[in-house]
Design an enzyme around this catalytic site. Structure first.
Site, mmCIF file in Angstrom:
data_model
loop_
_atom_site.group_PDB
_atom_site.id
_atom_site.type_symbol
_atom_site.label_atom_id
_atom_site.label_comp_id
_atom_site.label_asym_id
_atom_site.label_seq_id
_atom_site.Cartn_x
_atom_site.Cartn_y
_atom_site.Cartn_z
ATOM 1 N N HIS A 160 0.836 -1.224 0.000
ATOM 2 C CA HIS A 160 0.000 0.000 0.000
ATOM 3 C C HIS A 160 0.865 1.267 0.000
ATOM 4 O O HIS A 160 0.428 2.319 0.469
ATOM 5 C CB HIS A 160 -0.941 0.027 1.205
ATOM 6 C CG HIS A 160 -1.683 -1.252 1.425
ATOM 7 N ND1 HIS A 160 -2.922 -1.503 0.887
ATOM 8 C CD2 HIS A 160 -1.326 -2.379 2.088
ATOM 9 C CE1 HIS A 160 -3.309 -2.723 1.226
ATOM 10 N NE2 HIS A 160 -2.351 -3.284 1.950
ATOM 11 N N SER A 281 15.018 21.841 -15.990
ATOM 12 C CA SER A 281 13.830 22.636 -16.240
ATOM 13 C C SER A 281 14.273 23.988 -16.775
ATOM 14 O O SER A 281 15.294 24.524 -16.357
ATOM 15 C CB SER A 281 13.049 22.817 -14.935
ATOM 16 O OG SER A 281 12.263 23.992 -15.009
ATOM 17 N N LYS A 287 16.036 21.949 -10.752
ATOM 18 C CA LYS A 287 15.393 20.684 -11.126
ATOM 19 C C LYS A 287 16.299 19.724 -11.884
ATOM 20 O O LYS A 287 17.099 20.128 -12.726
ATOM 21 C CB LYS A 287 14.164 20.952 -12.008
ATOM 22 C CG LYS A 287 12.993 21.587 -11.312
ATOM 23 C CD LYS A 287 12.360 20.723 -10.223
ATOM 24 C CE LYS A 287 11.625 19.529 -10.787
ATOM 25 N NZ LYS A 287 10.365 19.938 -11.414
ATOM 26 N N GLU A 294 9.979 8.522 -16.954
ATOM 27 C CA GLU A 294 8.642 9.107 -17.153
ATOM 28 C C GLU A 294 8.130 8.829 -18.565
ATOM 29 O O GLU A 294 6.969 8.482 -18.777
ATOM 30 C CB GLU A 294 8.678 10.622 -16.942
ATOM 31 C CG GLU A 294 8.831 11.047 -15.505
ATOM 32 C CD GLU A 294 8.979 12.560 -15.416
ATOM 33 O OE1 GLU A 294 7.963 13.239 -15.242
ATOM 34 O OE2 GLU A 294 10.111 13.052 -15.543
#
Ligand code: ARG
Length: 468
Positions: A160, A281, A287, A294
């Site tokens: 979980h 970024s 970043k 992804e």
């Protein structure tokens, strides 16, 4: 000569094809990718026709030389593809006739574009599978190697997405490896059914020429000729099987990607991915984004889409060939390219994962991950499991208030909850003790992880041996 634009079938037509229809029905813009396989198939077909006496040896040689030259023209980008000539097959045949004259027109004896295209696409898929398999093997090797190196590295295991019990990072990596090992089996299983030859089925019913399909099958490296001509020209199960394999593989890669994305976040801080797999970024200078995982996660969608396209394409098609089948190529080509690239990305990236061991350890320590070990300890001392569960529950509640992990409590603190607890409890409350205790096949103990990595290596070597 007919007025129709397409000379290959224009004989019975009294008006040329509508210009839009010509474009709408043409496939050459995408099926030109099958040119190498189309030429390979045609050379085998001509060789077989000469062997059974349908072509003379001179005719065969003229055809083979012409096709080899055309292959060169295509490779050098000199070939002029023509939309009015509809598809890769008729483009190549027309060029052959340009080059060698009337003999070029004999190549199509005893064959149809229906068995031709079915053969081409199987040859293409067989080659593609071999490239994909090589990347898949490289990925498995990378996972096994990293698992072996990280057999002792402790991290929290989750259920979980809540800290559950400590595991070793090596064990986690070998879980990934199991997924890919099953994908590998599915890929090889799919290859078996791809490696069957439709050629000789002709349009649908076979041909009246004395062809020898065993000769052609052998020349093309097929296991055997397809058994039934109607099935041979219309079967696209292999396309569905490949995209099924691809869908399950990408589902697995998306799960791994998701974990990589989570782990590189400041909140988890479990791993570093080398800069070469990340991007920055344009607005936030701090970043470093895990773009590669992804994007792999995102590519899963188009692969599921291709599987749905192909299943729907084949639904309710009557025997035998239907023009619908021309729609099999774009999903397949994209699936092949996507799978190959995603596997390459992962095979390059996985061995380069840098675990942040201290941070993983700290996360496992924080989450009361040895609570089950304490319960098991109490059971070994004669407490019933349900009572042990309750005792540990109270200890955790106390720890939450006191901001202490179980392993950080004193013996007196622990004894508040059960008098059975003694000094030896600290052996099971450490993370190292916890993982080492799960010492059976399939367990997370470092010795088990190393043994499992060795078995995985042996299994992989056995598959590679089989393929040779
Ligand atoms: N371009 C066609 C395809 O991809 C080749 C076979 C065409 N056969 C036919 N009878 N029209 O399926």
């Amino acid at each position: 000569m007919s007025q129709a634009t397409n000379q290959s079938w224009g004989g019975r037509f009294s008006e040329p094809t509508d210009a839009f229809v010509e474009r709408f029905t043409a496939s050459v813009n995408f099926d030109q990718r099958l040119a190498p396989q189309d030429i390979q198939g045609s050379i085998a077909h001509a060789t077989m026709l000469a062997r059974v006496g349908v072509l003379t040896d001179d005719e065969r040689d003229a055809i083979i030389n012409g096709l080899s030259e055309i292959n060169g023209e295509i490779e050098r980008g000199e070939f002029e593809w023509s939309v009015p000539l509809e598809d890769v097959h008729m483009n190549i045949e027309a060029r052959l006739t340009d080059k060698i004259g009337i003999t070029g027109k004999k190549l199509h004896t005893g064959r149809s574009r229906n068995d031709q295209v079915a053969t081409d696409i199987r040859l293409f898929m067989r080659d593609a599978i071999d490239v994909i398999e090589a990347e898949l093997v490289r990925l498995r090797e990378g996972m096994i190697g990293l698992a072996d190196r990280e057999a002792e590295t402790i991290m929290p295991g989750f259920t979980h997405l809540q800290t559950a019990q400590p595991v070793t990072f090596g064990h986690h990596l070998l879980a990934w490896q199991e997924m890919i090992a099953r994908d590998h089996e599915r890929l090889l299983d799919c290859r078996k059914r791809i490696n069957v030859m439709p050629l000789g089925a002709a349009a649908l019913a076979g041909t009246t020429y004395p062809i020898d399909r065993h000769v052609t099958a052998e020349l093309l490296g097929f296991e055997r000729p397809a058994e039934n001509s109607l099935d041979a020209v219309s079967d696209r199960d292999f396309a569905i099987e490949f995209t099924s394999f691809a869908s399950i593989l990408l589902m697995h890669l998306s799960r791994m990607s998701e974990e990589l994305v989570l782990w590189t976040s400041a909140q988890f801080d479990f791993i570093d991915l080398p800069d070469r797999f990340c991007t920055g970024s344009s607005i936030m200078p701090q970043k470093k984004n895990p773009d590669v995982p992804e994007l792999v996660r995102g590519k899963t969608g188009r692969i599921y889409g291709h599987l749905m396209s192909l299943l729907t394409l084949m639904k309710s098609q009557p025997l035998a060939y239907n023009k619908d089948n021309q729609e099999d190529k774009e999903p397949l080509f994209d699936a092949v390219d996507t799978v190959r690239d995603c596997l390459k990305a992962f095979a390059d990236m996985v061995p380069a994962i840098e675990p942040k061991k201290a941070s993983m350890f700290e996360a496992a320590r924080k989450g009361f991950s040895t609570a089950t070990d304490l319960a098991d300890y109490l059971v070994r001392k004669g407490v019933a499991f349900r009572d042990a569960h309750e005792i540990v529950g109270q200890s955790v509640a106390y720890g939450l208030k006191a901001e202490k992990d179980l392993s950080e409590m004193t013996l007196d603190e622990l004894k508040q909850f059960s008098a059975t607890i003694e000094q030896d409890v600290f052996e099971v409350l450490t993370l190292e003790g916890s993982v080492a205790a799960r010492n059976h096949i399939g367990g997370t103990a470092p010795d088990q992880v190393r043994a499992a990595a060795q078995r995985a290596r042996d299994a992989l070597a056995a598959i590679k041996g089989e393929a040779q």
